[in-house]
Design a protein around this motif. Structure first.
Motif, PDB file in Angstrom:
ATOM      1  N   UNK A  55      48.865  28.138  36.442  1.00  0.00           N
ATOM      2  CA  UNK A  55      47.725  27.559  35.726  1.00  0.00           C
ATOM      3  C   UNK A  55      46.559  28.528  35.825  1.00  0.00           C
ATOM      4  N   UNK A  56      45.635  28.409  34.854  1.00  0.00           N
ATOM      5  CA  UNK A  56      44.469  29.284  34.785  1.00  0.00           C
ATOM      6  C   UNK A  56      43.216  28.432  34.915  1.00  0.00           C
ATOM      7  N   UNK A  57      42.311  28.816  35.811  1.00  0.00           N
ATOM      8  CA  UNK A  57      41.066  28.083  36.005  1.00  0.00           C
ATOM      9  C   UNK A  57      40.006  28.469  34.992  1.00  0.00           C
TER      10      UNK A  57
ATOM     11  N   UNK B   8      40.472  32.391  37.308  1.00  0.00           N
ATOM     12  CA  UNK B   8      41.398  32.541  38.429  1.00  0.00           C
ATOM     13  C   UNK B   8      42.789  32.107  37.976  1.00  0.00           C
ATOM     14  N   UNK B   9      43.815  32.732  38.542  1.00  0.00           N
ATOM     15  CA  UNK B   9      45.202  32.442  38.178  1.00  0.00           C
ATOM     16  C   UNK B   9      45.917  31.892  39.406  1.00  0.00           C
TER      17      UNK B   9
ATOM     18  N   UNK C  91      42.179  36.230  42.029  1.00  0.00           N
ATOM     19  CA  UNK C  91      40.843  36.201  41.430  1.00  0.00           C
ATOM     20  C   UNK C  91      40.773  37.143  40.227  1.00  0.00           C
ATOM     21  N   UNK C  92      39.848  36.877  39.294  1.00  0.00           N
ATOM     22  CA  UNK C  92      39.678  37.773  38.149  1.00  0.00           C
ATOM     23  C   UNK C  92      39.362  39.199  38.613  1.00  0.00           C
ATOM     24  N   UNK C  93      40.024  40.163  37.993  1.00  0.00           N
ATOM     25  CA  UNK C  93      39.776  41.555  38.316  1.00  0.00           C
ATOM     26  C   UNK C  93      40.513  42.067  39.534  1.00  0.00           C
TER      27      UNK C  93
END
Length: 470
Positions: A183-185, A189-190, A204-206
């Motif tokens: 799932x993706x927040x 965030x994944x 976390x992103x990046x």
């Protein structure tokens, strides 16, 4: 073997592995006449030029020569027209005349009778007061795909999560599978579901190569879907008990993985009638934060799938009665108070479908926009839940060709706009083994995400733009 988690298989549009208990048989000659509309034939939509058959089956044992009539009208007709049903053993059917496929909505019901005993039944039971219905797609947009070109997948815009094979769980014997979904927040965030290890892994992103958090899941989460809840909580589909005592449940977990509550789902509960829920039933958080679970109702036209509310936007569980009252048949709630309905149409029942139909329906039950996606290659809906991005439905179709060693399988992504396909591109089918959860999802940011997995190379989740055709 993981598919034994379901007691009986019933394959709907989303391929759910659904569980149902069988009622004891009545003594021959004393049972009321029981019948149902078959999933094949007319379901949600009908279009001019369709060869549409409406089929009913008598379920009561010992009925050899039933009689029946079909009553049909469209919204332009003041009354129902009677059509005789043709009988073949315990099955009755009628072809729908093309002259009736006009207007916006088709209404119909059947009166079936056993002349030997005098018993009769109306399907649905409400008859003319609340008949079965289908939308007439007279003004739909036609999206012509032609023959699919395999081997030309879109290149990912970014890798958002990556982990080595040795760090997640795999089953390589029997029904092989590994991590199946994620799932993706809203913060991008994944959360990867490492089901065989009963945990969530957060990226976390990046920082796609760093597991920033680990959250434990309840036991036996290998085939369970997950959704994000309010205040950093999680929802997890699960099951408790064994055999006839098995119950489908949903857990709400805290941010650290402790169980805050567990609620029993309507499927398999006596009050639910024939609601059916499987080990892999998808969870989905609606636009207002309501948690839904996909359920089946085989007795309705099309082998109906519907969206059942399980928790409020504030994260409070709903009881069985509230779940049943709030279920949307066949509507999927989407933004703007609209409902999304989709199905495949097959003019040749013995062949794979080559047409998909999608419509946005308003609160009054009227079609706002509709599309007919026509292919020269076999297509079908898979496990991805369709979503709406800025008013455009986004659907993912499985595209297949060949058999055995020459079998080909890709996923076709379509973003449907007012004039046709606003975006169209292919993805390689990249998930390992016998996957029964969504490996492709539309994120809250309006981007498309895909999970690829291999017990040799590990897991990669990639992000794609929903624009363009390449």
């Amino acid at each position: 073997m993981k598919k034994l988690l379901a007691l009986v298989s019933f394959v709907g549009l989303s391929g759910l592995l659904l569980s149902v208990a069988t009622a004891p048989a009545h003594t021959l000659g004393t049972a009321p006449l029981a019948a149902r509309q078959e999933p094949r034939g007319l379901a949600h939509f009908v279009a001019p030029g369709d060869r549409t058959e409406i089929v009913y089956t008598i379920d009561t044992a010992g009925i050899k020569s039933p009689h029946g009539s079909l009553y049909v009208r469209n919204d332009l007709m003041p009354s129902f027209e009677r059509l005789p049903l043709q009988v073949k053993r315990a099955t009755l059917s009628a072809l729908l005349p093309g002259r009736l496929i006009h207007g916006h909505r088709l209404f119909y019901y059947a009166l079936l009778r056993d002349p030997k005993s005098g018993r009769s039944v109306t399907v649905p039971k409400s008859g003319a007061r609340a008949p079965s219905s289908a939308w007439i797609l007279g003004n739909s947009r036609i999206v012509r795909l032609g023959a699919h070109r395999f081997g030309h997948p879109r290149v990912a815009g970014a890798v958002v999560a990556r982990i080595g094979a040795a760090r997640v769980g795999w089953q390589t014997d029997g029904d092989p599978f590994g991590p199946q979904t994620f799932v993706v927040g809203r913060d991008r965030s994944v959360w990867l579901v490492d089901g065989l290890n009963n945990r969530l892994l957060m990226f976390r992103p990046g920082a796609p190569d760093l597991v920033a958090r680990t959250v434990p899941l309840p036991a036996l989460s290998g085939d369970s879907d997950v959704a994000l809840g309010p205040g950093g909580t999680f929802y997890v589909k699960g099951g408790i008990g064994h055999g006839p005592d098995y119950k489908n449940v949903v857990y709400q977990l805290s941010a650290t993985g402790s169980v805050r509550w567990r609620t029993t789902l309507a499927g398999g509960v006596r009050e639910s009638g024939s609601f059916m829920i499987g080990a892999n039933s998808p969870l989905r958080t609606g636009q207002d934060g309501t948690l839904y679970c996909l359920v089946g109702m085989p007795g309705l036209p099309g082998g109906e799938l519907g969206w059942m509310p399980v928790a409020t936007p504030a994260g409070r569980p709903l009881g069985v009665a509230q779940q049943i009252r709030g279920t949307h048949w066949p509507y999927q709630p989407v933004a703007g108070g609209l409902r999304l309905v989709s199905e495949v149409y097959n003019a040749h029942p013995d062949a794979a479908p080559r047409e998909a139909r999608v419509a946005l329906i308003d609160r009054a039950g009227r079609v706002v926009r509709a599309w007919r996606i026509v292919s020269r290659t076999d297509i079908n809906f898979g496990y991805t839940t369709s979503e709406v991005v800025d008013g455009d439905p986004v659907i993912v179709l499985d595209v297949t060709a060949g058999s055995g060693s020459s079998f080909k399988w890709e996923e076709l992504v379509l973003r449907l706009g007012p004039s046709g396909a606003r975006a169209q591109f292919s993805l390689s089918h990249a998930v390992y083994g016998d996957n029964i959860l969504a490996d492709v999802r539309v994120g809250p940011d309006g981007k498309l995400y895909q999970l690829g997995s291999s017990p040799t190379t590990g897991v990669v989740i990639s992000r794609y733009s929903l624009t363009g055709t390449r």
